[in-house]
Write a protein that holds these residues in place. Structure first.
Motif, PDB file in Angstrom:
ATOM      1  N   VAL A 136       6.400   0.668 -12.171  1.00 42.79           N
ATOM      2  CA  VAL A 136       7.022  -0.279 -11.232  1.00 42.79           C
ATOM      3  C   VAL A 136       6.307  -0.234  -9.880  1.00 42.79           C
ATOM      4  O   VAL A 136       5.989  -1.273  -9.285  1.00 42.79           O
ATOM      5  N   ALA A 137       6.054   0.987  -9.389  1.00 45.40           N
ATOM      6  CA  ALA A 137       5.380   1.139  -8.097  1.00 45.40           C
ATOM      7  C   ALA A 137       3.972   0.551  -8.131  1.00 45.40           C
ATOM      8  O   ALA A 137       3.481   0.037  -7.118  1.00 45.40           O
ATOM      9  N   MET A 138       3.323   0.606  -9.275  1.00 43.83           N
ATOM     10  CA  MET A 138       1.967   0.068  -9.398  1.00 43.83           C
ATOM     11  C   MET A 138       1.939  -1.453  -9.484  1.00 43.83           C
ATOM     12  O   MET A 138       0.982  -2.103  -9.032  1.00 43.83           O
ATOM     13  N   LEU A 139       2.964  -2.053 -10.069  1.00 40.87           N
ATOM     14  CA  LEU A 139       2.913  -3.487 -10.330  1.00 40.87           C
ATOM     15  C   LEU A 139       3.599  -4.342  -9.272  1.00 40.87           C
ATOM     16  O   LEU A 139       3.244  -5.515  -9.105  1.00 40.87           O
ATOM     17  N   VAL A 140       4.562  -3.792  -8.548  1.00 42.57           N
ATOM     18  CA  VAL A 140       5.239  -4.571  -7.508  1.00 42.57           C
ATOM     19  C   VAL A 140       4.254  -5.109  -6.464  1.00 42.57           C
ATOM     20  O   VAL A 140       4.394  -6.266  -6.019  1.00 42.57           O
ATOM     21  N   PRO A 141       3.225  -4.329  -6.030  1.00 41.99           N
ATOM     22  CA  PRO A 141       2.268  -4.885  -5.072  1.00 41.99           C
ATOM     23  C   PRO A 141       1.596  -6.167  -5.550  1.00 41.99           C
ATOM     24  O   PRO A 141       1.259  -7.038  -4.726  1.00 41.99           O
ATOM     25  N   VAL A 200       0.825  -1.203   0.000  1.00 36.71           N
ATOM     26  CA  VAL A 200       0.000   0.000   0.000  1.00 36.71           C
ATOM     27  C   VAL A 200       0.862   1.257   0.000  1.00 36.71           C
ATOM     28  O   VAL A 200       0.469   2.303  -0.533  1.00 36.71           O
ATOM     29  N   GLY A 201       2.063   1.163   0.554  1.00 35.55           N
ATOM     30  CA  GLY A 201       2.987   2.292   0.494  1.00 35.55           C
ATOM     31  C   GLY A 201       3.411   2.592  -0.931  1.00 35.55           C
ATOM     32  O   GLY A 201       3.558   3.763  -1.317  1.00 35.55           O
ATOM     33  N   LEU A 202       3.577   1.546  -1.732  1.00 32.19           N
ATOM     34  CA  LEU A 202       3.941   1.748  -3.138  1.00 32.19           C
ATOM     35  C   LEU A 202       2.790   2.377  -3.919  1.00 32.19           C
ATOM     36  O   LEU A 202       3.021   3.181  -4.831  1.00 32.19           O
ATOM     37  N   PHE A 203       1.562   2.033  -3.576  1.00 37.59           N
ATOM     38  CA  PHE A 203       0.417   2.704  -4.215  1.00 37.59           C
ATOM     39  C   PHE A 203       0.397   4.194  -3.863  1.00 37.59           C
ATOM     40  O   PHE A 203       0.048   5.033  -4.697  1.00 37.59           O
ATOM     41  N   ALA A 204       0.759   4.516  -2.629  1.00 36.68           N
ATOM     42  CA  ALA A 204       0.828   5.925  -2.236  1.00 36.68           C
ATOM     43  C   ALA A 204       1.916   6.647  -3.024  1.00 36.68           C
ATOM     44  O   ALA A 204       1.730   7.795  -3.469  1.00 36.68           O
ATOM     45  N   VAL A 205       3.031   5.986  -3.217  1.00 31.82           N
ATOM     46  CA  VAL A 205       4.121   6.561  -4.017  1.00 31.82           C
ATOM     47  C   VAL A 205       3.662   6.792  -5.452  1.00 31.82           C
ATOM     48  O   VAL A 205       3.931   7.841  -6.048  1.00 31.82           O
ATOM     49  N   GLY A 207       1.385 -12.366  -4.736  1.00 29.38           N
ATOM     50  CA  GLY A 207       1.664 -13.783  -4.963  1.00 29.38           C
ATOM     51  C   GLY A 207       1.992 -14.517  -3.665  1.00 29.38           C
ATOM     52  O   GLY A 207       1.645 -15.694  -3.502  1.00 29.38           O
ATOM     53  N   ILE A 208       2.644 -13.821  -2.730  1.00 30.78           N
ATOM     54  CA  ILE A 208       2.966 -14.444  -1.443  1.00 30.78           C
ATOM     55  C   ILE A 208       1.681 -14.713  -0.662  1.00 30.78           C
ATOM     56  O   ILE A 208       1.514 -15.790  -0.070  1.00 30.78           O
ATOM     57  N   TYR A 209       0.759 -13.757  -0.679  1.00 32.21           N
ATOM     58  CA  TYR A 209      -0.525 -13.955   0.008  1.00 32.21           C
ATOM     59  C   TYR A 209      -1.311 -15.096  -0.622  1.00 32.21           C
ATOM     60  O   TYR A 209      -2.042 -15.818   0.072  1.00 32.21           O
ATOM     61  N   SER A 210      -1.177 -15.253  -1.942  1.00 33.88           N
ATOM     62  CA  SER A 210      -1.923 -16.316  -2.629  1.00 33.88           C
ATOM     63  C   SER A 210      -1.487 -17.694  -2.163  1.00 33.88           C
ATOM     64  O   SER A 210      -2.253 -18.662  -2.237  1.00 33.88           O
ATOM     65  N   LEU A 211      -0.235 -17.801  -1.677  1.00 31.59           N
ATOM     66  CA  LEU A 211       0.249 -19.064  -1.138  1.00 31.59           C
ATOM     67  C   LEU A 211      -0.246 -19.308   0.284  1.00 31.59           C
ATOM     68  O   LEU A 211      -0.304 -20.459   0.740  1.00 31.59           O
ATOM     69  N   LEU A 212      -0.604 -18.214   0.978  1.00 35.27           N
ATOM     70  CA  LEU A 212      -0.994 -18.323   2.383  1.00 35.27           C
ATOM     71  C   LEU A 212      -2.506 -18.315   2.590  1.00 35.27           C
ATOM     72  O   LEU A 212      -2.997 -18.917   3.546  1.00 35.27           O
ATOM     73  N   TYR A 213      -3.237 -17.637   1.690  1.00 31.94           N
ATOM     74  CA  TYR A 213      -4.682 -17.468   1.864  1.00 31.94           C
ATOM     75  C   TYR A 213      -5.396 -17.864   0.581  1.00 31.94           C
ATOM     76  O   TYR A 213      -5.056 -17.395  -0.509  1.00 31.94           O
TER      77      TYR A 213
END
Length: 344
Positions: free
Chosen positions: A275-280, A233-238, A285-291
């Motif tokens: 880059v800032a928009m797509l990195v989130p 969410v910080g990257l979206f703010a950026v 992908g990490i959350y997709s492995l957990l939830y």
């Protein structure tokens, strides 16, 4: 022979001869008009309409408020799955609501403070996009900065209640730092927003502090879910700040406002935004492995990808304003969607 009787002529009925010294040149009246004032009556200054309720709502910059909602939603969801040290699940709806009040109030406060500071400096004199309250003259500068401090005050009161309820007194320093950072973004003698540091501060305060801070006041701890969400969410703010500054590169150069977009240049700034928009979405992908349902948040790319295309190819302010709105929508949908996936 008697001479004819001389006729009396009224001089008022005789037009002056052309070229006579007593007659004024054509189109002139010796510097005087019918009013008797030298040069005639001064032209009337254009009347500026006073700010309406709609202008004040526009001044709050509603399109930036997703930057306040998203971190609180994600921080709350992260706390919900993190057991509290004393009271069970990390869910305290009053504290969560107060966190939202703090985030929204700071966001609106910084928007009005920015309107005031850029307006009195003349930075907004030639800007494009919606008119600003101070620069347009629709509202008095003192009124605008007073409104900004009212919102900062609301954030301070809500933050104080959080501190009292949580008994984490050191958070007072964090709250004070957030308010100071909000004002000195464009305020003061050496605003950091004019030095190209705006993106750094929005990443810290509207990303890390807002998200991890929410989790901490709810659950007395911060987990991996919260930190990853804070970065996203910080990257979206950026990205939001970057697209706004890309639109104003030409005007900011003239005004001496050395934003990161001005320092990097047009094309590098646009690539940085993408880059800032797509990195989130990589972090997603990490959350997709957990939830289980986290992968559904990838549908938010339907808003993010058009925004990226517009920023890469757009040439007009209207296009970049549309990209700004899509950026806010992306942040909001990402934040709420991922929060639901984590919590449920």
């Amino acid at each position: 022979m008697a001479s004819p009787k001389q006729q009396r002529i009224d001089p008022k009925t005789v037009s002056p001869k052309a070229g006579s010294k007593s007659s004024p040149p054509a189109g002139k009246n010796n510097g005087k008009s019918a009013s008797g004032r030298p040069g005639g009556r001064p032209p009337k200054a254009p009347k500026i309409a006073k700010a309406t309720a709609r202008d004040w709502i526009s001044g709050a910059r509603i399109q930036t408020l997703p930057l306040a909602f998203a971190p609180v939603a994600l921080g709350t969801a992260a706390a919900f799955v993190l057991p509290h040290n004393v009271e069970g699940d990390g869910w305290h709806w009053v504290r969560a609501l107060l966190c939202l009040v703090v985030a929204v109030s700071l966001q609106i406060g910084v928007n009005f403070a920015n309107d005031y500071s850029d307006g009195v400096r003349g930075t907004d004199d030639h800007r494009v996009g919606p008119r600003r309250l101070t620069a347009s003259g629709a509202a008095r500068p003192r009124t605008v900065i007073t409104v900004a401090f009212v919102w900062f005050g609301i954030a301070a009161v809500a933050g104080l209640i959080i501190v009292v309820r949580s008994e984490h007194w050191w958070l007072l320093a964090v709250g004070a730092a957030a308010i100071v950072a909000a004002y000195f973004y464009t305020g003061g003698k050496r605003p950091y927003g004019y030095l190209g540091l705006g993106e750094v501060f929005v990443f810290i305060f509207f990303g890390l502090v807002a998200t991890a801070g929410t989790t901490y006041v709810l659950a007395d701890s911060v987990n991996l879910e919260s930190w990853l969400a804070a970065v996203a969410v910080g990257l979206f703010a950026v990205a939001t700040l970057m697209v706004n500054n890309i639109r104003d590169i030409a005007q900011d150069k003239v005004a001496g406002k050395r934003t990161l977009a001005v320092r990097m240049g047009n094309l590098p700034s646009r690539i940085f935004y993408v880059v800032a928009m797509l990195v989130p979405f990589g972090i997603l992908g990490i959350y997709s492995l957990l939830y289980f349902n986290a992968y559904l948040v990838y549908f938010v790319l339907l808003a993010a990808l058009p925004a990226c295309v517009i920023v890469l190819t757009g040439k007009t302010p209207a296009e970049l304003i549309l990209a700004l709105k899509l950026t806010g929508l992306t942040a909001l949908l990402f934040g709420i969607g991922l929060a639901l996936a984590i919590a449920f």
